[in-house]
Design an enzyme around this catalytic site. Structure first.
Site, PDB file in Angstrom:
ATOM      1  N   PHE A   6       0.899  -1.273   0.133  1.00 32.92           N
ATOM      2  CA  PHE A   6       0.048   0.095  -0.015  1.00 32.92           C
ATOM      3  C   PHE A   6       0.844   1.117   0.077  1.00 32.92           C
ATOM      4  CE2 PHE A   6      -2.869  -2.912   2.254  1.00 32.92           C
ATOM      5  CZ  PHE A   6      -3.938  -2.756   1.840  1.00 32.92           C
TER       6      PHE A   6
ATOM      7  N   THR B 206      -4.339   1.572  -8.712  1.00 35.25           N
ATOM      8  CA  THR B 206      -5.528   2.367  -8.784  1.00 35.25           C
ATOM      9  C   THR B 206      -6.159   2.625 -10.176  1.00 35.25           C
ATOM     10  OG1 THR B 206      -5.925   4.866  -8.891  1.00 35.25           O
ATOM     11  CG2 THR B 206      -3.735   4.092  -9.068  1.00 35.25           C
TER      12      THR B 206
ATOM     13  N   TYR C 298       1.110  11.485 -10.106  1.00 35.82           N
ATOM     14  CA  TYR C 298       0.694  10.317  -9.484  1.00 35.82           C
ATOM     15  C   TYR C 298       0.397   9.090 -10.152  1.00 35.82           C
ATOM     16  CZ  TYR C 298      -2.426   7.553  -6.826  1.00 35.82           C
ATOM     17  OH  TYR C 298      -3.006   6.427  -6.125  1.00 35.82           O
TER      18      TYR C 298
ATOM     19  N   LEU D 194     -11.292  14.471  -1.311  1.00 35.01           N
ATOM     20  CA  LEU D 194     -12.527  15.231  -1.328  1.00 35.01           C
ATOM     21  C   LEU D 194     -13.270  14.815  -0.199  1.00 35.01           C
ATOM     22  CD1 LEU D 194     -14.420  16.761  -3.194  1.00 35.01           C
ATOM     23  CD2 LEU D 194     -15.403  14.578  -3.961  1.00 35.01           C
TER      24      LEU D 194
ATOM     25  N   GLY E  74      -4.768  19.226 -15.597  1.00 35.05           N
ATOM     26  CA  GLY E  74      -4.769  17.802 -16.093  1.00 35.05           C
ATOM     27  C   GLY E  74      -5.777  17.199 -15.618  1.00 35.05           C
TER      28      GLY E  74
HETATM   29  P1  NAD Z   1      -2.287   7.409   2.489  1.00 35.75           P
HETATM   30  O1  NAD Z   1      -1.645   8.438   1.858  1.00 35.75           O
HETATM   31  O2  NAD Z   1      -3.470   7.368   3.546  1.00 35.75           O
HETATM   32  O3  NAD Z   1      -1.191   6.183   2.990  1.00 35.75           O
HETATM   33  C1  NAD Z   1       0.095   5.872   2.391  1.00 35.75           C
HETATM   34  C2  NAD Z   1       0.949   5.264   3.614  1.00 35.75           C
HETATM   35  O4  NAD Z   1       2.248   4.967   3.174  1.00 35.75           O
HETATM   36  C3  NAD Z   1       1.286   6.238   4.686  1.00 35.75           C
HETATM   37  O5  NAD Z   1       1.117   5.722   6.231  1.00 35.75           O
HETATM   38  C4  NAD Z   1       2.612   6.663   4.410  1.00 35.75           C
HETATM   39  O6  NAD Z   1       3.264   6.780   5.845  1.00 35.75           O
HETATM   40  C5  NAD Z   1       3.082   5.414   3.977  1.00 35.75           C
HETATM   41  N1  NAD Z   1       4.405   5.501   3.206  1.00 35.75           N
HETATM   42  C6  NAD Z   1       4.488   6.751   2.220  1.00 35.75           C
HETATM   43  N2  NAD Z   1       5.775   6.463   1.622  1.00 35.75           N
HETATM   44  C7  NAD Z   1       6.564   5.529   2.162  1.00 35.75           C
HETATM   45  C8  NAD Z   1       7.823   5.013   1.954  1.00 35.75           C
HETATM   46  N3  NAD Z   1       8.611   5.328   1.270  1.00 35.75           N
HETATM   47  N4  NAD Z   1       7.952   3.699   2.837  1.00 35.75           N
HETATM   48  C9  NAD Z   1       6.792   3.172   3.660  1.00 35.75           C
HETATM   49  N5  NAD Z   1       5.606   4.069   3.920  1.00 35.75           N
HETATM   50  C10 NAD Z   1       5.542   4.896   3.227  1.00 35.75           C
HETATM   51  O7  NAD Z   1      -2.618   6.244   1.298  1.00 35.75           O
HETATM   52  P2  NAD Z   1      -4.052   5.474   1.010  1.00 35.75           P
HETATM   53  O8  NAD Z   1      -5.211   6.366   0.190  1.00 35.75           O
HETATM   54  O9  NAD Z   1      -4.378   4.567   2.151  1.00 35.75           O
HETATM   55  O10 NAD Z   1      -3.537   4.541  -0.449  1.00 35.75           O
HETATM   56  C11 NAD Z   1      -3.020   3.281   0.017  1.00 35.75           C
HETATM   57  C12 NAD Z   1      -2.666   2.861  -1.742  1.00 35.75           C
HETATM   58  O11 NAD Z   1      -3.872   2.674  -2.098  1.00 35.75           O
HETATM   59  C13 NAD Z   1      -1.677   3.661  -2.208  1.00 35.75           C
HETATM   60  O12 NAD Z   1      -0.993   2.651  -3.176  1.00 35.75           O
HETATM   61  C14 NAD Z   1      -2.618   4.232  -3.238  1.00 35.75           C
HETATM   62  O13 NAD Z   1      -2.274   4.365  -4.618  1.00 35.75           O
HETATM   63  C15 NAD Z   1      -3.699   3.210  -3.451  1.00 35.75           C
HETATM   64  N6  NAD Z   1      -5.158   3.296  -3.732  1.00 35.75           N
HETATM   65  C16 NAD Z   1      -5.642   4.531  -3.306  1.00 35.75           C
HETATM   66  C17 NAD Z   1      -7.008   4.935  -3.393  1.00 35.75           C
HETATM   67  C18 NAD Z   1      -7.865   5.876  -2.597  1.00 35.75           C
HETATM   68  O14 NAD Z   1      -9.002   6.359  -2.948  1.00 35.75           O
HETATM   69  N7  NAD Z   1      -7.316   6.408  -1.490  1.00 35.75           N
HETATM   70  C19 NAD Z   1      -7.770   4.091  -4.626  1.00 35.75           C
HETATM   71  C20 NAD Z   1      -7.148   3.248  -5.398  1.00 35.75           C
HETATM   72  C21 NAD Z   1      -5.773   2.936  -4.891  1.00 35.75           C
HETATM   73  P1  TYD Z   2      -9.439  13.281  -4.549  1.00 30.90           P
HETATM   74  O1  TYD Z   2     -10.087  12.835  -3.462  1.00 30.90           O
HETATM   75  O2  TYD Z   2      -8.110  13.991  -4.777  1.00 30.90           O
HETATM   76  O3  TYD Z   2      -8.918  11.917  -5.521  1.00 30.90           O
HETATM   77  P2  TYD Z   2      -8.536  11.937  -7.259  1.00 30.90           P
HETATM   78  O4  TYD Z   2      -8.368  13.061  -7.582  1.00 30.90           O
HETATM   79  O5  TYD Z   2      -7.372  10.940  -6.761  1.00 30.90           O
HETATM   80  O6  TYD Z   2      -9.629  11.140  -7.688  1.00 30.90           O
HETATM   81  O7  TYD Z   2     -10.267  13.883  -5.716  1.00 30.90           O
HETATM   82  C1  TYD Z   2     -11.672  13.486  -6.060  1.00 30.90           C
HETATM   83  C2  TYD Z   2     -12.503  14.530  -7.019  1.00 30.90           C
HETATM   84  O8  TYD Z   2     -12.575  15.548  -6.289  1.00 30.90           O
HETATM   85  C3  TYD Z   2     -11.560  14.896  -8.013  1.00 30.90           C
HETATM   86  O9  TYD Z   2     -12.443  15.243  -9.178  1.00 30.90           O
HETATM   87  C4  TYD Z   2     -10.966  16.296  -7.680  1.00 30.90           C
HETATM   88  C5  TYD Z   2     -12.034  16.879  -6.725  1.00 30.90           C
HETATM   89  N1  TYD Z   2     -11.765  17.745  -5.624  1.00 30.90           N
HETATM   90  C6  TYD Z   2     -12.410  18.898  -5.500  1.00 30.90           C
HETATM   91  O10 TYD Z   2     -13.270  19.470  -6.381  1.00 30.90           O
HETATM   92  N2  TYD Z   2     -12.050  19.561  -4.317  1.00 30.90           N
HETATM   93  C7  TYD Z   2     -11.012  19.345  -3.649  1.00 30.90           C
HETATM   94  O11 TYD Z   2     -10.801  20.274  -2.608  1.00 30.90           O
HETATM   95  C8  TYD Z   2     -10.528  17.936  -3.684  1.00 30.90           C
HETATM   96  C9  TYD Z   2      -9.426  17.558  -2.895  1.00 30.90           C
HETATM   97  C10 TYD Z   2     -10.960  17.012  -4.739  1.00 30.90           C
END
Ligand code: NAD
Ligand code: TYD
Length: 346
Positions: A84, A128, A153, A193, A278
């Site tokens: 993760f 993702t 990203y 968001l 973007g």
């Molecule tokens: P997050 O930002 O909440 O957590 C990331 C974690 O990784 C943190 O605890 C951070 O300390 C740790 N980390 C960062 N760099 C590190 C390193 N170099 N070594 C060790 N630990 C490190 O992220 P999240 O939202 O929980 O996402 C987790 C994973 O799921 C990511 O790979 C993300 O790409 C993927 N993902 C997230 C979403 C989403 O909606 N949040 C959707 C699809 C996929």
């Molecule tokens: P985000 O939670 O950053 O996820 P991602 O860009 O990885 O899908 O954003 C979700 C959607 O919400 C995206 O279309 C960008 C929009 N957004 C806003 O309109 N305002 C905000 O302050 C943020 C953080 C996101």
């Protein structure tokens, strides 16, 4: 199933902490080692209830640290690795892509290398839907869709996916890649968001919507994602990619309007602000493969999941108030200060 030793990286973040809690509750005999660097997004508080669990160990460190990773792999002899750890926020990647390459690309390669030849039975790369880029309706992303990442990203996650696939084809390391849509739920950092809008609304602050607010994301409750990962670890096929999504497309405006309604807050808090560069217009995941091959389906509908999430943020005000201090305040000003001032000027 017999005991499993699992390396979970990034377990102090949003999805990772939900996953560790889910796994230790469901499989109390499994051993979980959590390797996390504790960046701004990593929070030990997220797992404070599990600190004394006999099958849980926390290691502070960077997944790109070769010696640390090699030592841990040799010491613990993991069956599974679930990666993760990542820099996860698009807006931060637009400000500075460099840490995204370090963790998401180099870090993933160091983990793959560490896993090679140590008897790891499955390396699960948590990816993702953003690697597929933007998609006009009515199409949905399948596992065969081309990779067309837009943000730094997404590009770093796509690069990591390709490296994971290369370790499968070149070295036969058993890997799977999972590509989930946008997650929401407890413990999500309030830069994303949904927690940003919930916590701002609770503080009666403006809710900054980028552009026209009609961008579409496909939302999944974090526990449904964790259940899919558990299933894929046990029954997924090495070399495969699995999309994970709950068939729940919403415009950002719709999401914010539901949050305001559930919290009883006025629509006048919404501000339409300068767009993200973007910005992908729409994500939509086709989860048929996971449903048909492994029998997974989401259990939490959007209204129920949002209600639970809002309840968690209302009951855990101390958590998000602590998170929304320090570094966060500078980040918020950089990201939203000018945008909100311009929106006020009309
Ligand atoms: P997050 O930002 O909440 O957590 C990331 C974690 O990784 C943190 O605890 C951070 O300390 C740790 N980390 C960062 N760099 C590190 C390193 N170099 N070594 C060790 N630990 C490190 O992220 P999240 O939202 O929980 O996402 C987790 C994973 O799921 C990511 O790979 C993300 O790409 C993927 N993902 C997230 C979403 C989403 O909606 N949040 C959707 C699809 C996929
Ligand atoms: P985000 O939670 O950053 O996820 P991602 O860009 O990885 O899908 O954003 C979700 C959607 O919400 C995206 O279309 C960008 C929009 N957004 C806003 O309109 N305002 C905000 O302050 C943020 C953080 C996101």
């Amino acid at each position: 199933m017999e005991q499993r030793r699992i390396l979970v990286t990034g377990g102090c973040g949003f999805i990772g902490s939900n996953f560790i809690r889910y796994m230790l509750l469901k499989h109390p005999r499994y051993r979980i080692v959590n390797l996390d660097k504790l960046t701004y997004a990593g929070n030990l508080e997220n797992l404070s209830d599990l600190e004394t669990h006999p099958n849980y160990r926390f290691v502070k460190g960077d997944i790109a640290d070769r010696a640390l990773v090699a030592g841990l792999m040799a010491e613990e002899k993991f069956h599974w690795v679930v990666n993760f750890a990542a820099e996860s926020h698009v807006d931060r990647s637009i400000e500075d892509p460099a840490p995204f390459l370090h963790t998401n690309v180099l870090g993933t390669q160091v983990l793959l290398e560490g896993a090679r030849g140590t008897g790891v039975e499955l390396f699960l790369q948590v990816s993702t839907d953003e690697v597929y880029g933007s998609l006009p309706p009515p199409g949905r992303f399948t596992e065969e869709s081309p990779l067309r990442p837009s943000s730094p990203y997404a590009a770093s996650k796509a690069a990591a996916d390709l490296m994971v696939a290369a370790y499968w084809r070149t070295y036969g390391l058993p890997v799977v890649i999972t590509r989930s849509s946008n997650n929401y739920g407890p413990y999500q950092f309030p830069e994303k968001l949904i927690p940003l809008m919930i916590s701002n609304a609770l503080e009666d602050k403006e809710l900054p919507l980028y552009g026209d607010g009609l961008y579409v994301r496909d939302w999944i409750y974090v526990e449904d994602h964790c259940r899919a990962l558990d299933l894929i670890l046990h029954r997924g096929k090495p070399g495969e990619t699995y999309n994970i999504g709950a068939e729940n497309e919403r415009t950002n405006l719709e999401v914010v309007e539901i949050i305001l309604r559930l919290l009883g807050k006025p629509r006048s808090l919404i501000r339409f602000v300068q767009d993200r560069p973007g910005h992908d217009r729409r994500y939509a995941i086709d989860p048929s493969k996971l449903r048909e091959e492994l029998g997974w389906h989401p259990e939490t509908d959007f209204e129920t999941g949002l209600n639970r999430t809002i309840k968690w943020y209302v009951e855990n005000e101390n958590w998000w108030r602590r998170v929304k201090s320090g570094e966060y305040l500078a980040y918020y000003e950089r990201m939203y200060g000018d945008r909100l001032r311009k929106a006020e000027q009309g």
